[in-house]
Design an enzyme around this catalytic site. Sequence first.
Site, short mmCIF file in Angstrom:
data_model
loop_
_atom_site.label_atom_id
_atom_site.label_comp_id
_atom_site.label_asym_id
_atom_site.label_seq_id
_atom_site.Cartn_x
_atom_site.Cartn_y
_atom_site.Cartn_z
CB THR A 1 -1.01 -0.07 1.18
OG1 THR A 1 -1.87 1.05 1.09
CG2 THR A 1 -0.34 -0.07 2.53
CE LYS B 1 -1.55 0.53 -3.55
NZ LYS B 1 -2.96 0.75 -3.88
N GLY C 1 -8.13 12.77 -11.05
CA GLY C 1 -6.88 12.38 -10.40
C GLY C 1 -5.92 11.75 -11.39
NE ARG D 1 -3.40 19.35 -6.09
CZ ARG D 1 -3.09 19.03 -4.84
NH1 ARG D 1 -3.66 19.67 -3.83
NH2 ARG D 1 -2.22 18.07 -4.59
CB THR D 2 -0.62 18.72 -11.02
OG1 THR D 2 -0.67 18.98 -9.61
CG2 THR D 2 0.69 19.21 -11.59
CG LEU E 1 -11.41 4.91 -7.30
CD1 LEU E 1 -10.11 4.73 -8.07
CD2 LEU E 1 -12.32 3.72 -7.57
CE1 TYR F 1 -9.27 1.86 1.08
CE2 TYR F 1 -10.44 0.77 2.87
CZ TYR F 1 -9.26 1.04 2.18
OH TYR F 1 -8.09 0.48 2.60
P1 NAP Z 1 -1.60 9.61 -4.95
O1 NAP Z 1 -0.76 8.85 -5.88
O2 NAP Z 1 -0.96 10.41 -3.87
O3 NAP Z 1 -2.51 10.61 -5.84
C1 NAP Z 1 -3.34 11.57 -5.23
C2 NAP Z 1 -4.21 12.27 -6.30
O4 NAP Z 1 -5.12 13.13 -5.62
C3 NAP Z 1 -3.40 13.14 -7.26
O5 NAP Z 1 -4.04 13.13 -8.52
C4 NAP Z 1 -3.52 14.51 -6.59
O6 NAP Z 1 -3.39 15.59 -7.53
C5 NAP Z 1 -4.95 14.47 -6.10
N1 NAP Z 1 -5.17 15.39 -4.98
C6 NAP Z 1 -4.72 15.25 -3.71
N2 NAP Z 1 -5.18 16.30 -2.97
C7 NAP Z 1 -5.89 17.09 -3.79
C8 NAP Z 1 -6.62 18.30 -3.61
N3 NAP Z 1 -6.68 18.91 -2.43
N4 NAP Z 1 -7.25 18.83 -4.70
C9 NAP Z 1 -7.21 18.23 -5.89
N5 NAP Z 1 -6.54 17.08 -6.12
C10 NAP Z 1 -5.90 16.52 -5.08
O7 NAP Z 1 -2.65 8.68 -4.18
P2 NAP Z 1 -3.31 7.29 -4.70
O8 NAP Z 1 -2.51 6.13 -4.27
O9 NAP Z 1 -3.61 7.44 -6.15
O10 NAP Z 1 -4.67 7.25 -3.86
C11 NAP Z 1 -5.73 8.17 -4.12
C12 NAP Z 1 -6.94 7.80 -3.25
O11 NAP Z 1 -7.45 6.51 -3.64
C13 NAP Z 1 -6.60 7.70 -1.76
O12 NAP Z 1 -7.60 8.36 -1.03
C14 NAP Z 1 -6.66 6.22 -1.46
O13 NAP Z 1 -7.11 5.92 -0.16
C15 NAP Z 1 -7.68 5.73 -2.48
N6 NAP Z 1 -7.48 4.29 -2.79
C16 NAP Z 1 -8.51 3.44 -2.57
C17 NAP Z 1 -8.37 2.08 -2.80
C18 NAP Z 1 -9.50 1.13 -2.52
O14 NAP Z 1 -9.27 -0.08 -2.33
N7 NAP Z 1 -10.72 1.64 -2.50
C19 NAP Z 1 -7.16 1.58 -3.30
C20 NAP Z 1 -6.11 2.47 -3.53
C21 NAP Z 1 -6.30 3.83 -3.26
P3 NAP Z 1 -1.93 16.22 -7.88
O15 NAP Z 1 -1.38 15.36 -8.99
O16 NAP Z 1 -2.26 17.58 -8.32
O17 NAP Z 1 -1.11 16.15 -6.62
#
Ligand code: NAP
Length: 462
Positions: free
Chosen positions: A265, A269, A325, A349-350, A409, A411
């Site tokens: 996690t 990853k 995202g 956002r970016t 996504l 949770y």
């Molecule tokens: P990550 O690689 O850190 O990516 C985060 C994303 O969120 C980026 O696109 C970021 O945009 C955007 N973001 C963060 N804060 C923001 C804000 N204030 N305004 C606008 N955009 C924002 O994280 P990840 O691993 O992809 O995980 C993302 C989410 O998915 C997490 O909440 C995680 O818990 C969830 N998830 C769920 C499962 C499940 O089993 N349901 C599995 C995996 C992940 P920038 O590029 O601009 O920074």
Amino acid sequence: MRRIVLFGYRGTGKTAIGTILARGLNVPFLDTDTLIEQESGRTIPDIFREDGEERFRALERDVIATLPARDIVIGTGGGVVIDPVNMEHLRAASVCVLLTSDLATIGRRLARAPRPPLTNLPQNEEIAQVITRRRRQYAASADFCVDTSRTSTKEAADRILSLLEKGVVPAPERAAAFRWFAASPLPAPEHARLEALLTGPDRDVQTRFLGVAGFPCSHSKSPLLFNRLFKRYDLNYHYTRFEDPSIRTIMQVARDIDAKGLSVTIPFKKDVMACVDEIDDAAQQIGAANTVVFACGSAHGYNTDWLGIQKPLAGYKGARAVLLGAGGVAAAAAYALTDLDMEVTILNRTPQKAQELAEHSGCRWESWDAFSGINPDLVVNATSIGMQPDTGSPLRGDQLKKEMTVFDLVYTPPVTPLIAAARKAGCTTITGTEVFIHQAREQFRLFFGIDVPDTAIREILA
Ligand code: NAP
């Protein structure tokens, strides 16, 4: 005594080694192919020739479902591993040993004792192709592996007797691993449990380990889920938390204690890809792995997130989708959605990251404020907006229309502000818990070859 079940391709020595092993343990040896011949009154080549492989597999399934539960050594046919129901029966309350041999050795042994062909290919090509095709399932069948390429049958049987009696991890490695776990932020009862399992005087040498690798990972529900599933399927495993800032350190500890696998996690990853020996095609395409399976000395990386995202979307083939995202889970979502032939636009956002992911995954991208002009059938939130403690929503209620399906996504919490707004607007909603359930189910299949019903996972998480 737990049952001993020997798995492996034809010609790896299951019958010869199983016979010697059973003699050493003073228990009967049963060979599933022999039982099928006795039950049907025909030889296996006759069953294949007269009724085909499908009929043979049905007879095999019936024989496996009625095998004795204990005090026995069982030799299995090379193809039993492809059926999850067989795996559920064979793995329960058993020690499973995967026998392997190199292709040349198998070729030589099969030339001496031919078996019915499984393909139209020449023998050596067939061996290589079928082993490659079943590689995941063989890895899933292994509690322990024994390479029989350069051993006599007696030596291989002795090796199995030794690992049943002493396990495979030497005391200094177990003690060092426990010191590492003791220094990590685990709750006291889990420290005590690991101490008993790794260094306790009454420890069960056959118990093996899995865990979630993350930093932090104290929030993960995987230990609860997997440990309950081990009870349900009577598997001698313990699932714990590997929490450390370095994935390399975690991988080393996992190898040192001969762990079966890891759920990976945040934030590892991507980085874990450099720590495994082989990477699955989907994980390679996505650029991230969330599952590591260790088998026979090597580590394989897989991605089950995309399967968890795709499963609830089976009815959305060809839909127009907006993906919010462009981080790690967005890459898995882009792979899942394009695999369903959706027309996907990424907003982030970016914007530069949206562009990069769009180019990599064959999607479009736009600036965040282009949402209203797209009018999508499906919105997938792959940002972390709305994840506790954040209380925001990536979209306002007035941007959502009742014809849309909204899939968040995130949770934690189970009902996010986006899901609450979507329900208020009359949209169909899918929560992030669905992803967790389906990706965990795929992980369990990679670890053990067993299909867990969704309902069993839902009951445990409720
Ligand atoms: P990550 O690689 O850190 O990516 C985060 C994303 O969120 C980026 O696109 C970021 O945009 C955007 N973001 C963060 N804060 C923001 C804000 N204030 N305004 C606008 N955009 C924002 O994280 P990840 O691993 O992809 O995980 C993302 C989410 O998915 C997490 O909440 C995680 O818990 C969830 N998830 C769920 C499962 C499940 O089993 N349901 C599995 C995996 C992940 P920038 O590029 O601009 O920074």
